[in-house]
Design a protein around this motif. Sequence first.
Motif, PDB file in Angstrom:
ATOM      1  N   ASN A  51       0.869  -1.174   0.000  1.00  9.83           N
ATOM      2  CA  ASN A  51       0.000   0.000   0.000  1.00  9.83           C
ATOM      3  C   ASN A  51       0.903   1.221   0.000  1.00  9.83           C
ATOM      4  OD1 ASN A  51      -2.283  -1.581   0.204  1.00  9.83           O
ATOM      5  ND2 ASN A  51      -2.310  -1.490   2.430  1.00  9.83           N
ATOM      6  N   SER A  52       0.540   2.229  -0.783  1.00  8.81           N
ATOM      7  CA  SER A  52       1.367   3.434  -0.826  1.00  8.81           C
ATOM      8  C   SER A  52       0.505   4.668  -0.612  1.00  8.81           C
ATOM      9  CB  SER A  52       2.106   3.539  -2.161  1.00  8.81           C
ATOM     10  OG  SER A  52       1.205   3.763  -3.212  1.00  8.81           O
ATOM     11  N   SER A  53       1.141   5.717  -0.097  1.00  8.73           N
ATOM     12  CA  SER A  53       0.442   6.987   0.078  1.00  8.73           C
ATOM     13  C   SER A  53       1.453   8.112   0.033  1.00  8.73           C
ATOM     14  CB  SER A  53      -0.325   7.021   1.398  1.00  8.73           C
ATOM     15  OG  SER A  53       0.571   6.939   2.483  1.00  8.73           O
ATOM     16  N   ARG A  54       0.992   9.263  -0.385  1.00  7.94           N
ATOM     17  CA  ARG A  54       1.829  10.460  -0.389  1.00  7.94           C
ATOM     18  C   ARG A  54       1.544  11.233   0.888  1.00  7.94           C
ATOM     19  NH1 ARG A  54       4.634  11.369  -4.922  1.00  7.94           N
ATOM     20  NH2 ARG A  54       3.926  10.260  -6.771  1.00  7.94           N
ATOM     21  N   VAL A  55       2.604  11.705   1.511  1.00 15.98           N
ATOM     22  CA  VAL A  55       2.479  12.443   2.756  1.00 15.98           C
ATOM     23  C   VAL A  55       2.964  13.857   2.500  1.00 15.98           C
ATOM     24  CG1 VAL A  55       3.182  12.540   5.168  1.00 15.98           C
ATOM     25  CG2 VAL A  55       2.931  10.330   4.041  1.00 15.98           C
ATOM     26  N   ARG A  56       2.086  14.825   2.683  1.00 18.32           N
ATOM     27  CA  ARG A  56       2.475  16.222   2.496  1.00 18.32           C
ATOM     28  C   ARG A  56       3.020  16.780   3.789  1.00 18.32           C
ATOM     29  NH1 ARG A  56      -1.160  20.298  -0.732  1.00 18.32           N
ATOM     30  NH2 ARG A  56       0.757  21.431  -0.642  1.00 18.32           N
ATOM     31  N   THR A  57       4.086  17.516   3.659  1.00 15.97           N
ATOM     32  CA  THR A  57       4.706  18.164   4.804  1.00 15.97           C
ATOM     33  C   THR A  57       4.723  19.658   4.534  1.00 15.97           C
ATOM     34  OG1 THR A  57       6.190  16.279   4.781  1.00 15.97           O
ATOM     35  CG2 THR A  57       6.669  18.001   6.359  1.00 15.97           C
ATOM     36  N   ARG A  58       4.313  20.433   5.489  1.00 14.69           N
ATOM     37  CA  ARG A  58       4.323  21.890   5.320  1.00 14.69           C
ATOM     38  C   ARG A  58       5.362  22.503   6.240  1.00 14.69           C
ATOM     39  NH1 ARG A  58      -1.395  24.308   3.826  1.00 14.69           N
ATOM     40  NH2 ARG A  58      -2.187  22.547   2.676  1.00 14.69           N
TER      41      ARG A  58
END
Length: 88
Positions: A51-58
């Motif tokens: 399973n893959s996901s994109r993680v946004r970092t601000r």
Amino acid sequence: MEKSKNQLITEKSIRLLQRNQYTFHVDSKLTKTEMKNWIEQFFDVKVEGINSSRVRTRRKTKSSSNSTSKKKMITRLQSNYFIPLFLN
């Protein structure tokens, strides 16, 4: 191209270890198939699923805000295989 940046160790990833699932931060351009092939060759294991996901970092500064994207993959191995932790 560097495939796996590091194993991700969090409370959730430690719970997933009980179900034979391992969490990695990976190159954002990497596909599931490439990751599966790389893990099977590098660790000499058999992958059941990914399973893959994109993680946004601000990151906010006084003048502007930057956002970056990282990719996280959770790899599920077949029951007879495991990956040792803390390889680095």
